[in-house]
Design a protein around this motif. Structure first.
Motif, PDB file in Angstrom:
ATOM      1  N   ALA A 241       1.000  -1.217   0.006  1.00  0.00           N
ATOM      2  CA  ALA A 241       0.104   0.075  -0.220  1.00  0.00           C
ATOM      3  C   ALA A 241       0.838   1.254   0.015  1.00  0.00           C
ATOM      4  CB  ALA A 241      -0.923   0.074   1.382  1.00  0.00           C
ATOM      5  N   ALA A 242       2.104   1.228   0.998  1.00  0.00           N
ATOM      6  CA  ALA A 242       2.790   2.322   0.895  1.00  0.00           C
ATOM      7  C   ALA A 242       3.757   2.679  -0.349  1.00  0.00           C
ATOM      8  CB  ALA A 242       3.568   2.350   2.001  1.00  0.00           C
ATOM      9  N   ALA A 243       4.012   1.451  -0.905  1.00  0.00           N
ATOM     10  CA  ALA A 243       4.635   1.571  -2.145  1.00  0.00           C
ATOM     11  C   ALA A 243       3.877   1.994  -3.376  1.00  0.00           C
ATOM     12  CB  ALA A 243       5.217   0.228  -2.656  1.00  0.00           C
ATOM     13  N   ALA A 244       2.605   1.806  -3.422  1.00  0.00           N
ATOM     14  CA  ALA A 244       1.626   2.183  -4.591  1.00  0.00           C
ATOM     15  C   ALA A 244       1.222   3.744  -4.047  1.00  0.00           C
ATOM     16  CB  ALA A 244       0.096   1.386  -4.491  1.00  0.00           C
ATOM     17  N   LEU A 245       1.177   3.959  -2.901  1.00  0.00           N
ATOM     18  CA  LEU A 245       0.901   5.754  -2.574  1.00  0.00           C
ATOM     19  C   LEU A 245       2.067   6.638  -3.016  1.00  0.00           C
ATOM     20  CD1 LEU A 245      -0.612   7.685  -1.041  1.00  0.00           C
ATOM     21  CD2 LEU A 245       0.692   7.155   0.902  1.00  0.00           C
ATOM     22  N   THR A 246       3.285   5.890  -2.812  1.00  0.00           N
ATOM     23  CA  THR A 246       4.501   6.382  -3.084  1.00  0.00           C
ATOM     24  C   THR A 246       4.782   6.709  -4.572  1.00  0.00           C
ATOM     25  OG1 THR A 246       5.556   5.970  -1.086  1.00  0.00           O
ATOM     26  CG2 THR A 246       7.134   6.683  -2.883  1.00  0.00           C
ATOM     27  N   MET A 247       4.443   5.659  -5.366  1.00  0.00           N
ATOM     28  CA  MET A 247       4.450   5.806  -6.982  1.00  0.00           C
ATOM     29  C   MET A 247       3.516   6.572  -7.262  1.00  0.00           C
ATOM     30  SD  MET A 247       6.113   1.901  -7.998  1.00  0.00           S
ATOM     31  CE  MET A 247       4.821   0.950  -6.835  1.00  0.00           C
ATOM     32  N   ASN A 248       2.157   6.487  -7.012  1.00  0.00           N
ATOM     33  CA  ASN A 248       1.296   7.556  -7.244  1.00  0.00           C
ATOM     34  C   ASN A 248       1.656   8.873  -7.177  1.00  0.00           C
ATOM     35  OD1 ASN A 248      -0.447   5.450  -7.961  1.00  0.00           O
ATOM     36  ND2 ASN A 248      -1.779   5.619  -5.981  1.00  0.00           N
ATOM     37  N   LEU A 249       2.202   9.374  -5.973  1.00  0.00           N
ATOM     38  CA  LEU A 249       2.703  10.764  -5.737  1.00  0.00           C
ATOM     39  C   LEU A 249       3.807  11.133  -6.712  1.00  0.00           C
ATOM     40  CD1 LEU A 249       2.544  10.959  -1.884  1.00  0.00           C
ATOM     41  CD2 LEU A 249       0.965  12.038  -3.511  1.00  0.00           C
ATOM     42  N   ILE A 250       4.603  10.013  -7.037  1.00  0.00           N
ATOM     43  CA  ILE A 250       5.739  10.510  -7.986  1.00  0.00           C
ATOM     44  C   ILE A 250       5.274  10.562  -9.339  1.00  0.00           C
ATOM     45  CG2 ILE A 250       7.645   9.380  -9.185  1.00  0.00           C
ATOM     46  CD1 ILE A 250       8.328   7.826  -6.312  1.00  0.00           C
ATOM     47  N   ARG A 251       4.396   9.988  -9.933  1.00  0.00           N
ATOM     48  CA  ARG A 251       3.634  10.090 -10.903  1.00  0.00           C
ATOM     49  C   ARG A 251       3.099  11.493 -11.180  1.00  0.00           C
ATOM     50  NH1 ARG A 251       6.089   7.137 -14.975  1.00  0.00           N
ATOM     51  NH2 ARG A 251       5.463   4.926 -14.922  1.00  0.00           N
ATOM     52  N   VAL A 252       2.271  11.811  -9.998  1.00  0.00           N
ATOM     53  CA  VAL A 252       1.713  13.180 -10.053  1.00  0.00           C
ATOM     54  C   VAL A 252       2.543  14.498 -10.059  1.00  0.00           C
ATOM     55  CG1 VAL A 252       0.088  14.389  -8.659  1.00  0.00           C
ATOM     56  CG2 VAL A 252      -0.453  12.164  -9.253  1.00  0.00           C
ATOM     57  N   SER A 253       3.758  14.220  -9.199  1.00  0.00           N
ATOM     58  CA  SER A 253       4.518  15.476  -8.959  1.00  0.00           C
ATOM     59  C   SER A 253       5.779  15.551  -9.597  1.00  0.00           C
ATOM     60  CB  SER A 253       4.401  15.495  -7.436  1.00  0.00           C
ATOM     61  OG  SER A 253       5.038  14.626  -6.744  1.00  0.00           O
ATOM     62  N   ASP A 254       6.429  14.557  -9.933  1.00  0.00           N
ATOM     63  CA  ASP A 254       7.667  14.400 -10.441  1.00  0.00           C
ATOM     64  C   ASP A 254       8.896  14.890  -9.645  1.00  0.00           C
ATOM     65  OD1 ASP A 254       9.553  13.956 -12.566  1.00  0.00           O
ATOM     66  OD2 ASP A 254       9.361  16.013 -13.404  1.00  0.00           O
ATOM     67  N   PRO A 255       9.006  14.236  -8.463  1.00  0.00           N
ATOM     68  CA  PRO A 255      10.007  14.762  -7.555  1.00  0.00           C
ATOM     69  C   PRO A 255      11.443  14.526  -7.742  1.00  0.00           C
ATOM     70  CG  PRO A 255       8.802  12.860  -6.485  1.00  0.00           C
ATOM     71  CD  PRO A 255       8.148  13.300  -8.028  1.00  0.00           C
TER      72      PRO A 255
END
Length: 320
Positions: A241-255
């Motif tokens: 769950a935490a990995a999916a959340l992290t990857m979703n945020l990466i896709r959205v914000s390009d950090p």
């Protein structure tokens, strides 16, 4: 004489008050009783804590203002504390009240926003202006800093990513009303609840369930390392769950970097396992890596409150 800020961190069980320098050095701090039952009661507790601190301690620097981190929704530019919990709203112009009470300019922000501000000035922000700060503790929240701007949203509610759905097939209902939210699985409270849910399927588990006592993350780790089936079920689910959340945020914000804070992340165990669940293509632009914050989790909100005050005193609203 060094300029300093009187910083305040309102938590669920304590209020931390301290004098802080621009470099993030806490010259002195003190803990006082807290309440988060409602905003008015919490405001009075904050005032009392500040008064007590000023009576008990000699200010060491040139005090330029007060910075405050609180739970809930905050309009920093207006100095208005809008909501302490979802559905429990009694908007208070907290900054104005504290300015009038102590004759010092005051600025306020949310506690997770404060932690992201501290990271921006004292931590990973020294390397990049594009990062995500994810706090995994009792609950889950995050903040995105993009091009040195803290994203706050139209209702000052950006970053409540614990309510991002990570399991479309789940029947577990979150307090937000949706099913399958990350907080249900990867937060400290969520993992405890999942232990209770699956315990009947693992009668030989070494995890002890005692009444209302929460199963701690450290207990889960110990059981996991002992190859306990229940712990593996709950923690593997949390990591997914935490990995999916992290990857979703990466896709959205390009950090360029992802920084983790909060009690679940403190000793590095969770992150060391989480990174093995990340997809290489998804995270290829996170060139400055994944890390647990180097800022003391017990002090990061206090430093964030001070950072906010130093920034706002100069008229810079980039991070507000």
């Amino acid at each position: 004489m060094t300029q300093t800020v009187l910083a305040v961190d309102l938590g669920g069980t304590k209020i931390l008050v301290g004098e802080v320098t621009p470099a993030g050095e806490i010259l002195k701090s003190e803990k006082y009783p807290s309440t988060v039952v409602d905003q008015r009661s919490a405001t009075e507790k904050i005032k009392t804590a500040i008064r007590n601190y000023l009576q008990q301690h000699t200010i060491q620097g040139e005090l330029i203002g007060i910075g405050v981190c609180v739970v809930g929704r905050v309009d920093t530019e207006q100095g208005r504390w809008m909501e302490i919990h979802p559905g429990l709203s009694d908007p208070i112009f907290l900054a104005d009240e504290l300015t009038q009470a102590f004759q010092l300019p005051c600025w306020i922000t949310n506690d997770v926003s404060g932690a992201a501000l501290a990271e921006s000035i004292l931590g990973v922000g020294q390397e990049t202006g594009n990062f995500v700060y994810i706090n995994i503790g009792t609950g889950i929240a995050a903040r995105v800093v993009a091009d040195n701007h803290l994203i706050k949203g139209g209702n000052h509610n950006a970053g409540e990513v614990g309510h991002m759905v990570v399991d479309m097939m789940s029947e577990d209902i979150c307090t937000c009303g949706r099913a399958g939210c990350a907080e249900l699985y990867a937060s400290g409270l969520g993992m405890h609840n999942q232990v209770l849910k699956f315990a009947p399927e693992y009668p030989d588990s070494i995890i002890t369930i005692e009444g209302e006592k929460r199963v701690t993350f450290q207990e889960l780790i110990a059981a996991y390392e002992a190859n306990d089936g229940l712990a593996k079920k709950v923690l593997d689910q949390a990591l997914h769950a935490a990995a999916a959340l992290t990857m979703n945020l990466i896709r959205v914000s390009d950090p360029e970097a992802v920084v983790f804070g909060g009690g679940v992340m403190n000793d590095g165990w969770f992150l060391n396992h989480l990174v093995t669940f990340l997809n290489a293509k998804t995270v290829r632009f996170v060139t400055k890596g994944f890390r647990v914050t180097t800022l003391d989790p017990n002090e990061v909100a206090l430093k964030g409150a001070a950072t906010l005050a130093f920034i706002m005193e100069k008229g810079v609203k980039t991070y507000a």
